[in-house]
Design a protein around this motif. Structure first.
Motif, short mmCIF file in Angstrom:
data_model
loop_
_atom_site.label_atom_id
_atom_site.label_comp_id
_atom_site.label_asym_id
_atom_site.label_seq_id
_atom_site.Cartn_x
_atom_site.Cartn_y
_atom_site.Cartn_z
N ASN A 71 0.82 -1.20 0.00
CA ASN A 71 0.00 0.00 0.00
C ASN A 71 0.86 1.26 0.00
O ASN A 71 0.55 2.25 -0.68
N ALA A 72 1.96 1.25 0.77
CA ALA A 72 2.87 2.40 0.78
C ALA A 72 3.54 2.58 -0.58
O ALA A 72 3.76 3.71 -1.02
N ASP A 73 3.88 1.47 -1.24
CA ASP A 73 4.42 1.56 -2.60
C ASP A 73 3.41 2.20 -3.55
O ASP A 73 3.76 3.06 -4.38
N ASP A 74 2.15 1.77 -3.45
CA ASP A 74 1.10 2.34 -4.31
C ASP A 74 0.90 3.82 -4.03
O ASP A 74 0.70 4.63 -4.94
N PHE A 75 0.94 4.18 -2.75
CA PHE A 75 0.81 5.59 -2.37
C PHE A 75 1.93 6.40 -3.01
O PHE A 75 1.69 7.45 -3.61
N SER A 76 3.15 5.91 -2.90
CA SER A 76 4.30 6.62 -3.46
C SER A 76 4.20 6.72 -4.97
O SER A 76 4.45 7.79 -5.56
N ALA A 77 3.85 5.62 -5.63
CA ALA A 77 3.76 5.61 -7.09
C ALA A 77 2.71 6.60 -7.58
O ALA A 77 2.91 7.31 -8.58
N THR A 78 1.59 6.66 -6.88
CA THR A 78 0.51 7.58 -7.25
C THR A 78 0.91 9.03 -7.02
O THR A 78 0.70 9.91 -7.86
N ARG A 79 1.54 9.28 -5.86
CA ARG A 79 1.91 10.65 -5.50
C ARG A 79 3.03 11.19 -6.40
O ARG A 79 3.04 12.38 -6.73
N ILE A 80 3.99 10.36 -6.77
CA ILE A 80 5.11 10.86 -7.58
C ILE A 80 4.62 11.26 -8.98
O ILE A 80 5.12 12.22 -9.57
N ILE A 81 3.62 10.54 -9.50
CA ILE A 81 3.03 10.92 -10.78
C ILE A 81 2.26 12.23 -10.64
O ILE A 81 2.38 13.14 -11.47
N ALA A 82 1.47 12.34 -9.57
CA ALA A 82 0.70 13.58 -9.35
C ALA A 82 1.63 14.77 -9.15
O ALA A 82 1.30 15.90 -9.55
N ARG A 83 2.77 14.52 -8.53
CA ARG A 83 3.71 15.62 -8.25
C ARG A 83 4.39 16.14 -9.51
O ARG A 83 4.64 17.35 -9.63
N TYR A 84 4.70 15.26 -10.47
CA TYR A 84 5.53 15.68 -11.60
C TYR A 84 4.83 15.70 -12.95
O TYR A 84 5.17 16.54 -13.80
N CYS A 85 3.91 14.80 -13.20
CA CYS A 85 3.34 14.68 -14.55
C CYS A 85 2.13 15.59 -14.71
O CYS A 85 0.99 15.14 -14.87
N HIS A 86 2.42 16.88 -14.67
CA HIS A 86 1.38 17.90 -14.77
C HIS A 86 1.98 19.09 -15.50
O HIS A 86 3.14 19.45 -15.29
N GLU A 87 1.18 19.70 -16.36
CA GLU A 87 1.70 20.78 -17.20
C GLU A 87 2.27 21.95 -16.40
O GLU A 87 3.30 22.52 -16.76
N SER A 88 1.61 22.30 -15.29
CA SER A 88 2.10 23.43 -14.49
C SER A 88 3.45 23.12 -13.86
O SER A 88 4.31 24.00 -13.72
N VAL A 89 3.66 21.85 -13.49
CA VAL A 89 4.94 21.44 -12.91
C VAL A 89 6.03 21.50 -13.97
O VAL A 89 7.14 21.99 -13.73
N ILE A 90 5.71 21.02 -15.16
CA ILE A 90 6.68 21.03 -16.25
C ILE A 90 7.05 22.46 -16.62
O ILE A 90 8.23 22.77 -16.85
N GLU A 91 6.07 23.35 -16.65
CA GLU A 91 6.35 24.75 -16.93
C GLU A 91 7.28 25.34 -15.88
O GLU A 91 8.20 26.11 -16.19
N SER A 92 7.06 24.96 -14.61
CA SER A 92 7.91 25.46 -13.53
C SER A 92 9.34 24.95 -13.67
O SER A 92 10.31 25.69 -13.47
N ILE A 93 9.51 23.66 -14.02
CA ILE A 93 10.84 23.09 -14.20
C ILE A 93 11.55 23.74 -15.38
O ILE A 93 12.74 24.03 -15.33
N ASN A 94 10.79 24.00 -16.44
CA ASN A 94 11.38 24.55 -17.66
C ASN A 94 11.66 26.05 -17.58
O ASN A 94 12.35 26.59 -18.44
N ASN A 95 11.12 26.70 -16.59
CA ASN A 95 11.28 28.15 -16.48
C ASN A 95 12.76 28.53 -16.33
O ASN A 95 13.37 28.33 -15.30
N GLY A 96 13.32 29.04 -17.41
CA GLY A 96 14.72 29.43 -17.40
C GLY A 96 15.69 28.28 -17.52
O GLY A 96 16.90 28.45 -17.42
N ASN A 97 15.18 27.06 -17.75
CA ASN A 97 16.05 25.88 -17.80
C ASN A 97 16.13 25.27 -19.19
O ASN A 97 16.32 24.07 -19.35
N ASN A 98 15.93 26.10 -20.22
CA ASN A 98 16.09 25.62 -21.61
C ASN A 98 15.16 24.48 -21.96
O ASN A 98 15.48 23.64 -22.80
#
Length: 337
Positions: free
Chosen positions: A173-200
């Motif tokens: 269950n903790a593995d599933d929690f982590s797998a779900t949360r890491i996708i929610a944390r990173y695989c989102h357009e606003s997150v990608i825009e933030s990472i790319n801001n000034g980073n080519n």
């Protein structure tokens, strides 16, 4: 041996880990505030110099992580993303030529993802009520497994010792929690825009971000001993190779729920895992005394092992939500794979 340059000093390393932890914890509280069942606990992080541990929950209010894990990730990524190993850099960046500054950005990103996968797992133990459940229902046998566990427990479910069934279900269950949360944390357009801001624009799309998360996951599991010939049997967790497959399945499932463009790696996933594990094994065989091979620990994928873990998975899906209901801070989710 590899010569490493620009290794972070201790204070900077601790700060890096603390930032990862704060990001994970705030991400959970902010993103899930509408489904919090009870007040979120105040959770602190202890960064330990003890290399004998990796990470663990000390209580509902404290997680401990070893600086050794950070050092291992730092050393690995600095080697595989160095100019001497530009092939991996080109494979994840799609750049034709190696760029040191862009490589540094990828090193920081991939290290962050790997550490957050570990931290989200431990936070899952807290937010899903595992610690509270164990404190209220467990004997020391459940919390502290010994090598003689299987022969010392009489209660069984489908021929699996009950204590082992519960502990492994909680870890799953903790593995599933982590797998779900890491996708929610990173695989989102606003997150990608933030990472790319000034980073080519180092992230090209949601799918590119997902592949970086997936590769970080395989690399992390491989460094934790996927192909280590001296890895000991672990009664607390499902077998590491099965955990990796389950975690990736949950990541794919979670990504496809929230994204119109679906991920389908059915034809390429095994080859990608083998390729990444071979890369890690090559590194480990030059830096560690054990022998690392993709052919090691394949018994974990055999029919007998899969059969035992199917019983644990069934117990998890059928019972865990109800068992944890009185203790969970969040509604316990069991992803449908």
């Amino acid at each position: 041996m590899f010569k490493l340059n620009n290794i972070m000093d201790l204070d900077s390393s601790i700060k890096f880990i603390e930032n990862c932890f704060n990001d994970c914890n705030e991400n959970i509280k902010n993103d899930m505030k509408n489904i919090l069942k009870k007040k979120s606990p105040k959770i602190s992080l202890k960064v330990s110099l003890d290399s004998n541990i990796i990470v663990r929950c000390l209580s509902i209010n404290e997680i401990e992580i070893s600086i050794a894990l950070f050092r291992e990730l730092e050393a690995f990524y600095k080697v595989v993303l160095s100019e001497e190993n530009e092939g991996y850099y080109k494979s994840i960046s799609d750049d034709k030529n190696y760029c040191p500054s862009t490589a540094s950005l990828y090193i920081s990103l991939l290290m962050s993802i790997s550490i957050k996968i570990i931290l989200f797992h431990e936070l899952g133990h807290i937010y899903n009520g595992h610690i509270q459940y164990l404190q209220n229902n467990s004997t020391n046998k459940i919390i502290d497994f010994s090598e003689n566990l299987q022969s010392s427990i009489e209660n069984t479910v489908n021929d699996v010792p009950l204590d082992e069934m519960i502990i492994k279900a909680l870890e799953w269950n903790a593995d599933d929690f982590s797998a779900t949360r890491i996708i929610a944390r990173y695989c989102h357009e606003s997150v990608i825009e933030s990472i790319n801001n000034g980073n080519n624009k180092i992230i090209h799309s949601n799918q590119h971000m997902f592949l970086l998360v997936l590769e970080s996951t395989v690399i992390l599991y491989s460094l934790l001993g996927l192909g280590n010939n001296n890895r000991k049997e672990d009664f607390k967790h499902p077998p590491l190779r099965l955990r990796l497959i389950s975690t990736i399945s949950t990541q794919i499932f979670s990504y496809n729920i929230f994204n119109k463009e679906k991920i389908d790696l059915s034809n390429d996933l095994i080859n990608l895992i083998i390729k990444l594990e071979n890369m890690v094994n090559s590194y480990c065989n030059k830096t560690k005394p054990s022998i690392y091979k993709t052919s090691n620990n394949l018994n974990e994928l055999m029919k007998e092992s899969q059969g035992i873990n199917k019983k644990i998975e069934d117990y998890y899906l059928e019972n865990l939500t109800e068992i944890l209901k009185p203790y969970a801070i969040l509604s316990v989710l069991t992803p449908n794979k």
